[in-house]
Design an enzyme around this catalytic site. Structure first.
Site, PDB file in Angstrom:
ATOM      1  N   GLY A 188      70.677   4.380  53.367  1.00  0.00           N
ATOM      2  CA  GLY A 188      70.749   5.777  52.946  1.00  0.00           C
ATOM      3  C   GLY A 188      69.647   6.103  51.961  1.00  0.00           C
ATOM      4  O   GLY A 188      68.494   6.357  52.327  1.00  0.00           O
ATOM      5  N   GLY A 189      69.981   6.039  50.677  1.00  0.00           N
ATOM      6  CA  GLY A 189      69.061   6.458  49.615  1.00  0.00           C
ATOM      7  C   GLY A 189      67.660   5.866  49.720  1.00  0.00           C
ATOM      8  O   GLY A 189      66.664   6.572  49.542  1.00  0.00           O
TER       9      GLY A 189
ATOM     10  N   GLY B 268      75.949   4.072  48.352  1.00  0.00           N
ATOM     11  CA  GLY B 268      75.437   4.927  47.281  1.00  0.00           C
ATOM     12  C   GLY B 268      75.868   4.516  45.886  1.00  0.00           C
ATOM     13  O   GLY B 268      75.717   5.281  44.932  1.00  0.00           O
TER      14      GLY B 268
ATOM     15  N   SER C 211      73.933   0.367  49.923  1.00  0.00           N
ATOM     16  CA  SER C 211      73.068  -0.024  48.796  1.00  0.00           C
ATOM     17  C   SER C 211      72.035  -1.088  49.158  1.00  0.00           C
ATOM     18  O   SER C 211      71.703  -1.946  48.331  1.00  0.00           O
ATOM     19  CB  SER C 211      73.910  -0.466  47.584  1.00  0.00           C
ATOM     20  OG  SER C 211      74.686   0.626  47.115  1.00  0.00           O
TER      21      SER C 211
ATOM     22  N   GLU D  71      81.310   9.120  55.319  1.00  0.00           N
ATOM     23  CA  GLU D  71      81.304  10.466  54.726  1.00  0.00           C
ATOM     24  C   GLU D  71      81.865  11.496  55.709  1.00  0.00           C
ATOM     25  O   GLU D  71      82.487  12.476  55.305  1.00  0.00           O
ATOM     26  CB  GLU D  71      79.878  10.821  54.272  1.00  0.00           C
ATOM     27  CG  GLU D  71      79.514  10.029  53.021  1.00  0.00           C
ATOM     28  CD  GLU D  71      78.047   9.719  52.853  1.00  0.00           C
ATOM     29  OE1 GLU D  71      77.195  10.375  53.479  1.00  0.00           O
ATOM     30  OE2 GLU D  71      77.737   8.780  52.079  1.00  0.00           O
TER      31      GLU D  71
ATOM     32  N   ASN E  85      69.251   6.729  57.155  1.00  0.00           N
ATOM     33  CA  ASN E  85      70.148   7.878  57.248  1.00  0.00           C
ATOM     34  C   ASN E  85      69.823   8.804  56.076  1.00  0.00           C
ATOM     35  O   ASN E  85      70.139   8.488  54.934  1.00  0.00           O
ATOM     36  CB  ASN E  85      71.601   7.366  57.170  1.00  0.00           C
ATOM     37  CG  ASN E  85      72.610   8.490  57.036  1.00  0.00           C
ATOM     38  OD1 ASN E  85      72.298   9.659  57.256  1.00  0.00           O
ATOM     39  ND2 ASN E  85      73.839   8.126  56.683  1.00  0.00           N
ATOM     40  N   TRP E  86      69.175   9.917  56.395  1.00  0.00           N
ATOM     41  CA  TRP E  86      68.751  10.829  55.315  1.00  0.00           C
ATOM     42  C   TRP E  86      69.900  11.675  54.781  1.00  0.00           C
ATOM     43  O   TRP E  86      69.734  12.366  53.791  1.00  0.00           O
ATOM     44  CB  TRP E  86      67.609  11.728  55.817  1.00  0.00           C
ATOM     45  CG  TRP E  86      66.269  11.043  55.866  1.00  0.00           C
ATOM     46  CD1 TRP E  86      66.032   9.703  55.789  1.00  0.00           C
ATOM     47  CD2 TRP E  86      64.985  11.667  55.984  1.00  0.00           C
ATOM     48  NE1 TRP E  86      64.686   9.451  55.855  1.00  0.00           N
ATOM     49  CE2 TRP E  86      64.017  10.638  55.979  1.00  0.00           C
ATOM     50  CE3 TRP E  86      64.548  12.989  56.104  1.00  0.00           C
ATOM     51  CZ2 TRP E  86      62.641  10.893  56.085  1.00  0.00           C
ATOM     52  CZ3 TRP E  86      63.191  13.261  56.213  1.00  0.00           C
ATOM     53  CH2 TRP E  86      62.242  12.215  56.202  1.00  0.00           C
ATOM     54  N   LYS E  87      71.039  11.656  55.468  1.00  0.00           N
ATOM     55  CA  LYS E  87      72.186  12.473  55.041  1.00  0.00           C
ATOM     56  C   LYS E  87      71.730  13.940  54.879  1.00  0.00           C
ATOM     57  O   LYS E  87      70.846  14.377  55.616  1.00  0.00           O
ATOM     58  CB  LYS E  87      72.818  11.895  53.767  1.00  0.00           C
ATOM     59  CG  LYS E  87      73.093  10.395  53.916  1.00  0.00           C
ATOM     60  CD  LYS E  87      73.960   9.827  52.840  1.00  0.00           C
ATOM     61  CE  LYS E  87      74.161   8.338  53.105  1.00  0.00           C
ATOM     62  NZ  LYS E  87      75.123   7.723  52.203  1.00  0.00           N
TER      63      LYS E  87
ATOM     64  N   GLU F 165      79.703  -0.843  57.011  1.00  0.00           N
ATOM     65  CA  GLU F 165      79.364  -0.248  55.721  1.00  0.00           C
ATOM     66  C   GLU F 165      80.616  -0.179  54.842  1.00  0.00           C
ATOM     67  O   GLU F 165      81.431   0.735  55.000  1.00  0.00           O
ATOM     68  CB  GLU F 165      78.828   1.174  55.921  1.00  0.00           C
ATOM     69  CG  GLU F 165      77.569   1.255  56.751  1.00  0.00           C
ATOM     70  CD  GLU F 165      76.821   2.542  56.475  1.00  0.00           C
ATOM     71  OE1 GLU F 165      75.696   2.463  55.978  1.00  0.00           O
ATOM     72  OE2 GLU F 165      77.380   3.621  56.718  1.00  0.00           O
TER      73      GLU F 165
ATOM     74  N   HIS G  22      80.458   7.808  60.412  1.00  0.00           N
ATOM     75  CA  HIS G  22      80.024   7.469  59.049  1.00  0.00           C
ATOM     76  C   HIS G  22      81.177   7.782  58.088  1.00  0.00           C
ATOM     77  O   HIS G  22      81.900   8.755  58.267  1.00  0.00           O
ATOM     78  CB  HIS G  22      78.770   8.266  58.676  1.00  0.00           C
ATOM     79  CG  HIS G  22      78.177   7.788  57.386  1.00  0.00           C
ATOM     80  ND1 HIS G  22      78.688   8.147  56.169  1.00  0.00           N
ATOM     81  CD2 HIS G  22      77.154   6.945  57.132  1.00  0.00           C
ATOM     82  CE1 HIS G  22      77.988   7.547  55.209  1.00  0.00           C
ATOM     83  NE2 HIS G  22      77.057   6.808  55.772  1.00  0.00           N
TER      84      HIS G  22
HETATM   85  P1  PGA Z   1      73.112   3.895  50.801  1.00  0.00           P
HETATM   86  O1  PGA Z   1      73.853   4.591  52.054  1.00  0.00           O
HETATM   87  O2  PGA Z   1      72.039   2.998  51.360  1.00  0.00           O
HETATM   88  O3  PGA Z   1      72.558   5.045  49.997  1.00  0.00           O
HETATM   89  O4  PGA Z   1      74.152   3.119  50.070  1.00  0.00           O
HETATM   90  C1  PGA Z   1      74.105   3.893  53.234  1.00  0.00           C
HETATM   91  C2  PGA Z   1      74.746   4.808  54.243  1.00  0.00           C
HETATM   92  O5  PGA Z   1      75.582   5.631  53.866  1.00  0.00           O
HETATM   93  O6  PGA Z   1      74.441   4.742  55.450  1.00  0.00           O
END
Ligand code: PGA
Length: 246
Positions: A224-225, A165, A203, A91, A9-11, A159, A89
């Site tokens: 994500g990251g 993050g 993470s 966010e 997930n590149w956000k 999640e 998600h």
């Molecule tokens: P992260 O994000 O791997 O940067 O913790 C995961 C996500 O939000 O899907």
């Protein structure tokens, strides 16, 4: 045997120049033994046309079309080349006030457009500390998954909000408890619930992926990251290929 899924997930990260990372990933994993999904920002979906990976949107509107300035419909994602969409998600739930009912409607819009919905759920730190994690998960599962879900059109991503993050990861026992709970709820409600894939997200890194993938009912990861750079995502894919618990 469930097909393993490594999802990135590149956000709100990624310009056309960053597509070079997908080319690098293709060199190592173009013929991977697991499903690989990249969810770039919507602006890059059509530019991903030539990658061998599955492509997904990060959100969709619940309506097919109409007066919704700035929104993108599931049909538009599919038309641009996506085969998946993330829904719910944390966010989106936090930044845009998305409720379980909205997440279910967006997931249904995804199905209607032929997309696989990756429906995201997870507790906050306050909820975990109050001991309400499993009841929060129950409410989200009951409210966010459409009745028309099945193992082909739906993936669940667990999640924990406090792990996204932050570099903080639940213990393997905590992941095992929640994933087993989700599996039980899915099999109660859906005739093919035993085959619905459940991802862990929050993470995930090359250094912790193998142990997370050793947990029962973890069928892959939502990353994500560590999905932004091929060098970081590649070891996670390799660890998933090697995982043998399912
Ligand atoms: P992260 O994000 O791997 O940067 O913790 C995961 C996500 O939000 O899907």
């Amino acid at each position: 045997m469930l097909r393993k899924l490594a999802a990135g997930n590149w956000k709100m990260n990624g310009l056309r120049a960053n597509l070079a990372e997908l080319a690098k990933l293709e060199e190592k994993h173009g013929d991977a033994g697991v499903d690989i999904l990249i969810c770039p920002p919507a602006t890059l979906i059509s530019a991903c046309e030539d990658t061998p990976f599955d492509i997904g949107g990060q959100d969709c509107h619940m309506a097919t079309s109409g007066a919704h300035t700035g929104d993108v419909s599931a049909e538009m994602l599919a038309d641009a080349g996506a085969s998946y969409v993330l829904t719910g998600h944390s966010e989106r739930r936090t930044d845009h006030g998305e409720t379980d009912a909205m997440v279910a409607a967006k997931s249904q819009a995804g199905y209607d457009a032929g997309l696989i919905a990756v429906i995201c759920i997870g507790e906050t730190l306050d909820e975990r500390e109050a001991g309400t994690t499993l009841s929060v998960i129950d409410t989200q599962l009951a409210g966010s998954i459409p009745a028309t879900a099945d193992a082909e059109n739906t993936v669940i991503a667990y999640e924990p909000v406090w792990a996204i993050g932050t570099g903080k990861v639940p213990t393997l026992e905590q992941i095992a408890e929640v994933h087993a709970h989700i599996r039980a709820r899915l099999t109660e409600r859906f005739s093919d619930g035993a085959e619905m894939r459940i991802l862990y997200g929050g993470s995930v890194k090359g250094s912790n992926a193998a142990e997370i993938f050793s947990v029962p009912n973890v069928n892959g990861a939502l990353v994500g990251g560590a999905s932004l750079k091929a060098a970081d995502f590649s070891p996670i894919i390799t660890a998933l290929e090697a995982a043998s618990n399912f």
